[in-house]
Scaffold this active site. Sequence first.
Site, mmCIF file in Angstrom:
data_model
loop_
_atom_site.group_PDB
_atom_site.id
_atom_site.type_symbol
_atom_site.label_atom_id
_atom_site.label_comp_id
_atom_site.label_asym_id
_atom_site.label_seq_id
_atom_site.Cartn_x
_atom_site.Cartn_y
_atom_site.Cartn_z
ATOM 1 N N THR A 125 -11.141 -12.564 -20.209
ATOM 2 C CA THR A 125 -11.322 -13.998 -20.466
ATOM 3 C C THR A 125 -10.106 -14.609 -21.157
ATOM 4 O O THR A 125 -9.659 -15.701 -20.797
ATOM 5 C CB THR A 125 -12.573 -14.201 -21.360
ATOM 6 N N HIS A 159 -13.700 -18.615 -12.670
ATOM 7 C CA HIS A 159 -14.969 -18.048 -13.136
ATOM 8 C C HIS A 159 -15.431 -17.032 -12.115
ATOM 9 O O HIS A 159 -15.299 -17.254 -10.915
ATOM 10 C CB HIS A 159 -16.049 -19.143 -13.265
HETATM 11 P P1 ADP Z 1 -15.762 -15.533 -18.650
HETATM 12 O O1 ADP Z 1 -15.324 -16.838 -18.024
HETATM 13 O O2 ADP Z 1 -14.661 -14.516 -18.618
HETATM 14 O O3 ADP Z 1 -17.055 -15.003 -18.091
HETATM 15 P P2 ADP Z 1 -17.149 -16.523 -21.053
HETATM 16 O O4 ADP Z 1 -18.434 -16.612 -20.292
HETATM 17 O O5 ADP Z 1 -17.150 -15.855 -22.401
HETATM 18 O O6 ADP Z 1 -15.994 -15.819 -20.208
HETATM 19 O O7 ADP Z 1 -16.586 -17.989 -21.307
HETATM 20 C C1 ADP Z 1 -16.674 -18.992 -20.350
HETATM 21 C C2 ADP Z 1 -15.404 -19.802 -20.373
HETATM 22 O O8 ADP Z 1 -15.337 -20.508 -21.621
HETATM 23 C C3 ADP Z 1 -14.104 -18.996 -20.326
HETATM 24 O O9 ADP Z 1 -13.729 -18.645 -19.033
HETATM 25 C C4 ADP Z 1 -13.123 -19.962 -20.987
HETATM 26 O O10 ADP Z 1 -12.646 -20.936 -20.061
HETATM 27 C C5 ADP Z 1 -13.995 -20.677 -22.019
HETATM 28 N N1 ADP Z 1 -13.851 -20.091 -23.354
HETATM 29 C C6 ADP Z 1 -14.321 -18.885 -23.758
HETATM 30 N N2 ADP Z 1 -14.023 -18.681 -25.059
HETATM 31 C C7 ADP Z 1 -13.364 -19.784 -25.484
HETATM 32 C C8 ADP Z 1 -12.775 -20.201 -26.712
HETATM 33 N N3 ADP Z 1 -12.779 -19.428 -27.793
HETATM 34 N N4 ADP Z 1 -12.191 -21.411 -26.781
HETATM 35 C C9 ADP Z 1 -12.147 -22.203 -25.699
HETATM 36 N N5 ADP Z 1 -12.659 -21.871 -24.514
HETATM 37 C C10 ADP Z 1 -13.260 -20.678 -24.389
#
Ligand code: ADP
Length: 192
Positions: A125, A159
């Site tokens: 991520t 995503h």
């Molecule tokens: P993934 O997209 O890898 O499944 P998550 O479900 O944890 O990850 O998060 C969803 C989306 O939220 C991430 O792809 C990213 O764009 C955003 N995101 C995650 N953590 C943060 C953060 N600390 N600050 C800003 N945006 C974040």
Amino acid sequence: MERTLVVLKPDAVQRGIVGEIISRFERVGLKIVAAKLFIPSKELMDKHYPADRAEFVEGLGSRTLESYREMGLDPIEQFGNDDAARIGEQVRTWLTDFMRSGPVFAFVLEGPHAIEVVRKIVGSTLPQKAQPGTIRGDYSFDSSYLANSAKRPIKNLIHASGNAEEAAFELDLWFSDNEIMRYDTIHQKHMQ
Ligand code: ADP
């Protein structure tokens, strides 16, 4: 055989790297069985990133807190609090707004272990943690601190469903049954 949802976020579409990203999945042999370019509705975004799924919202918040801790930064300075649920909801709101700021390219990939294979190709991520060779590692360098200072989500391009349960829910949400195509690829011939 599994199916998984992939969504190229507005940053990927606007940077004109949709083709480059898709070719990485095609090269592996994953089959594209559905695809569309559109601006998602608020309703769709609120279902995809649900405010009422505590596990998701708190997870988002606690991972944010964890990366702040790792960087030796104070979350209170940025968010005014250090509560995982409140920070998670803030990030979720930035994320749903961002996802509606321009067209996204959503598609469904099919193949053996598709969910795990796609996540591997996508990478971590946090762009600074994503390995070279992964999509996020090769095309992004954003950080949570930089993103949160500007009150926006991390721009990590893409995503992909995280597990089988998420994939089933998301496929249903983004595509109807008659949008899923059925055909054979050359790769399948070599897997018989
Ligand atoms: P993934 O997209 O890898 O499944 P998550 O479900 O944890 O990850 O998060 C969803 C989306 O939220 C991430 O792809 C990213 O764009 C955003 N995101 C995650 N953590 C943060 C953060 N600390 N600050 C800003 N945006 C974040």
